[in-house]
Write an enzyme that holds these catalytic residues in place. Structure first.
Site, PDB file in Angstrom:
ATOM      1  N   THR A  27       0.847  -1.193   0.000  1.00  0.00           N
ATOM      2  CA  THR A  27       0.000   0.000   0.000  1.00  0.00           C
ATOM      3  C   THR A  27       0.887   1.250   0.000  1.00  0.00           C
ATOM      4  O   THR A  27       1.986   1.233   0.545  1.00  0.00           O
ATOM      5  CB  THR A  27      -0.893  -0.017   1.258  1.00  0.00           C
ATOM      6  OG1 THR A  27      -1.704  -1.190   1.213  1.00  0.00           O
ATOM      7  CG2 THR A  27      -1.781   1.214   1.342  1.00  0.00           C
ATOM      8  N   GLY A  28       0.363   2.328  -0.597  1.00  0.00           N
ATOM      9  CA  GLY A  28       1.100   3.595  -0.613  1.00  0.00           C
ATOM     10  C   GLY A  28       1.556   3.960  -2.011  1.00  0.00           C
ATOM     11  O   GLY A  28       1.387   3.177  -2.962  1.00  0.00           O
ATOM     12  N   ALA A  88       7.567   1.518   2.737  1.00  0.00           N
ATOM     13  CA  ALA A  88       7.791   1.729   4.177  1.00  0.00           C
ATOM     14  C   ALA A  88       7.949   3.222   4.424  1.00  0.00           C
ATOM     15  O   ALA A  88       8.285   3.988   3.506  1.00  0.00           O
ATOM     16  CB  ALA A  88       9.036   0.974   4.643  1.00  0.00           C
ATOM     17  N   ASP A  89       7.703   3.619   5.660  1.00  0.00           N
ATOM     18  CA  ASP A  89       7.894   5.026   6.035  1.00  0.00           C
ATOM     19  C   ASP A  89       9.339   5.292   6.465  1.00  0.00           C
ATOM     20  O   ASP A  89       9.862   6.380   6.240  1.00  0.00           O
ATOM     21  CB  ASP A  89       6.926   5.386   7.173  1.00  0.00           C
ATOM     22  CG  ASP A  89       5.486   5.195   6.745  1.00  0.00           C
ATOM     23  OD1 ASP A  89       5.113   5.771   5.712  1.00  0.00           O
ATOM     24  OD2 ASP A  89       4.747   4.453   7.419  1.00  0.00           O
ATOM     25  N   LYS A  99       6.014   1.086   9.351  1.00  0.00           N
ATOM     26  CA  LYS A  99       4.984   1.104   8.325  1.00  0.00           C
ATOM     27  C   LYS A  99       3.666   1.525   8.948  1.00  0.00           C
ATOM     28  O   LYS A  99       3.500   1.475  10.156  1.00  0.00           O
ATOM     29  CB  LYS A  99       4.834  -0.282   7.689  1.00  0.00           C
ATOM     30  CG  LYS A  99       6.018  -0.645   6.796  1.00  0.00           C
ATOM     31  CD  LYS A  99       5.828  -1.964   6.039  1.00  0.00           C
ATOM     32  CE  LYS A  99       4.546  -2.099   5.319  1.00  0.00           C
ATOM     33  NZ  LYS A  99       4.251  -1.033   4.353  1.00  0.00           N
ATOM     34  N   GLU A 108      -0.999  -5.237   5.843  1.00  0.00           N
ATOM     35  CA  GLU A 108       0.357  -5.318   5.289  1.00  0.00           C
ATOM     36  C   GLU A 108       1.168  -6.371   6.035  1.00  0.00           C
ATOM     37  O   GLU A 108       1.840  -7.211   5.422  1.00  0.00           O
ATOM     38  CB  GLU A 108       1.048  -3.955   5.379  1.00  0.00           C
ATOM     39  CG  GLU A 108       0.454  -2.937   4.417  1.00  0.00           C
ATOM     40  CD  GLU A 108       1.055  -1.552   4.566  1.00  0.00           C
ATOM     41  OE1 GLU A 108       1.218  -0.893   3.543  1.00  0.00           O
ATOM     42  OE2 GLU A 108       1.343  -1.127   5.703  1.00  0.00           O
ATOM     43  N   LYS A 126      13.872   7.589   2.907  1.00  0.00           N
ATOM     44  CA  LYS A 126      13.296   6.749   3.972  1.00  0.00           C
ATOM     45  C   LYS A 126      14.369   6.107   4.863  1.00  0.00           C
ATOM     46  O   LYS A 126      14.036   5.490   5.870  1.00  0.00           O
ATOM     47  CB  LYS A 126      12.432   5.642   3.349  1.00  0.00           C
ATOM     48  CG  LYS A 126      11.345   6.119   2.401  1.00  0.00           C
ATOM     49  CD  LYS A 126      10.201   6.735   3.141  1.00  0.00           C
ATOM     50  CE  LYS A 126       9.045   7.153   2.266  1.00  0.00           C
ATOM     51  NZ  LYS A 126       8.296   6.093   1.655  1.00  0.00           N
TER      52      LYS A 126
HETATM   53  C1  5RP Z   1       0.929   2.215   4.364  1.00  0.00           C
HETATM   54  C2  5RP Z   1       2.393   2.018   4.402  1.00  0.00           C
HETATM   55  C3  5RP Z   1       3.177   2.492   3.232  1.00  0.00           C
HETATM   56  O1  5RP Z   1       3.902   1.422   2.717  1.00  0.00           O
HETATM   57  C4  5RP Z   1       4.107   3.588   3.674  1.00  0.00           C
HETATM   58  O2  5RP Z   1       3.326   4.604   4.259  1.00  0.00           O
HETATM   59  C5  5RP Z   1       4.930   4.130   2.523  1.00  0.00           C
HETATM   60  O3  5RP Z   1       4.101   4.854   1.642  1.00  0.00           O
HETATM   61  P1  5RP Z   1       4.685   5.650   0.405  1.00  0.00           P
HETATM   62  O4  5RP Z   1       5.199   4.632  -0.564  1.00  0.00           O
HETATM   63  O5  5RP Z   1       3.512   6.412  -0.122  1.00  0.00           O
HETATM   64  O6  5RP Z   1       5.776   6.574   0.906  1.00  0.00           O
HETATM   65  O7  5RP Z   1       2.960   1.482   5.321  1.00  0.00           O
HETATM   66  O8  5RP Z   1       0.319   1.795   5.541  1.00  0.00           O
END
Ligand code: 5RP
Length: 232
Positions: A27-28, A88-89, A99, A108, A126
């Site tokens: 997701t994301g 991931a964040d 995450k 996830e 990140k």
């Molecule tokens: C969602 C997540 C995403 O993987 C995380 O926020 C990274 O998102 P992005 O690719 O938009 O930076 O953990 O719950």
């Protein structure tokens, strides 16, 4: 314009998806770029016979929007996940992750930890020296227990846990599972692996957005110049 670093990581990840496999789709924004690249390969016939298991409603909707509905599967329709690709964040040097910035941490973790191979795709911003650094730790809680979990986490770990509120609606964010999210900023550095286990053990906690590096097969880090590096 889309981030070239995210595109680079997503394009590299697509190379790891083999014919006739079951793929967990994260997701994301980075995961959606990956999905789009995967769609391109499926439509062109370079890849076939995959099954796609989404980790959120957002990803499920995008699978349908990309015309890939025939490939969509739910966890109960598959026996295993061959490979999960997810964003991931934050990522540290031991592949520990934060995450759940998008609120999808529970689905996830179910899919990513179930997968035989779990590949994380991130842009270079990140990378951090330790998690958490710049993001709070998301914790999905059942609504009935939110205040109890908040008080207990703050007492046990120090710091502050806040109920996540929505941008598009007043009040708390409701996850795909009907729960709330606490965003927890610890008062001091913690051991991510120990904290993952300890937070998860609190009654009322559904899942915690700390992911152990031991569960991650590799991290693909995309850079602004379009190159990638791999952390194994
Ligand atoms: C969602 C997540 C995403 O993987 C995380 O926020 C990274 O998102 P992005 O690719 O938009 O930076 O953990 O719950």
């Amino acid at each position: 314009m889309e981030d070239p670093a995210k595109i680079a990581a997503a394009r590299e990840a697509v190379k790891y998806v083999m014919h006739n496999t079951i793929v967990g789709v994260g997701t994301g924004t980075t995961s959606l770029i990956f999905l789009r690249e995967l769609a391109r390969r499926l439509v062109s016939g370079e890849l076939g016979s995959v099954k796609l298991v989404p980790t959120s409603t957002e990803t499920e909707v995008e699978i349908v929007n990309l015309g890939l509905g025939d490939y969509l599967r739910y966890p109960w329709q598959v026996s295993h996940i061959d490979i999960a690709i997810d964003g991931a964040d934050e990522v540290d040097g031991s592949k520990n992750l934060i995450k759940g910035g998008g609120g999808a941490l529970t689905r996830e973790k179910i899919i990513d930890y179930w997968a035989r191979e779990f590949i994380v795709i991130v842009d270079e911003t990140k990378l951090v020296s330790r998690v958490p650094s710049n993001h709070p730790i998301p914790i999905e809680v059942i609504p009935y227990a939110w205040s109890i979990v908040k008080a207990r986490i703050e007492r046990e770990f120090g710091g502050r846990a806040s109920l996540r509120v929505s941008g598009g609606k007043r009040g708390p964010v409701i996850t795909d599972n009907g729960n709330y999210i606490l965003d927890f900023t610890p008062g001091a550095a913690l051991n991510p692996r120990e904290a993952e286990v300890a937070i998860k053990a609190i009654p009322g906690v559904v899942e915690v957005g700390l992911f152990s590096g031991e569960r991650v097969s590799m991290v693909i880090v995309g850079k602004r110049d379009g190159s990638v590096s791999i952390i194994k």
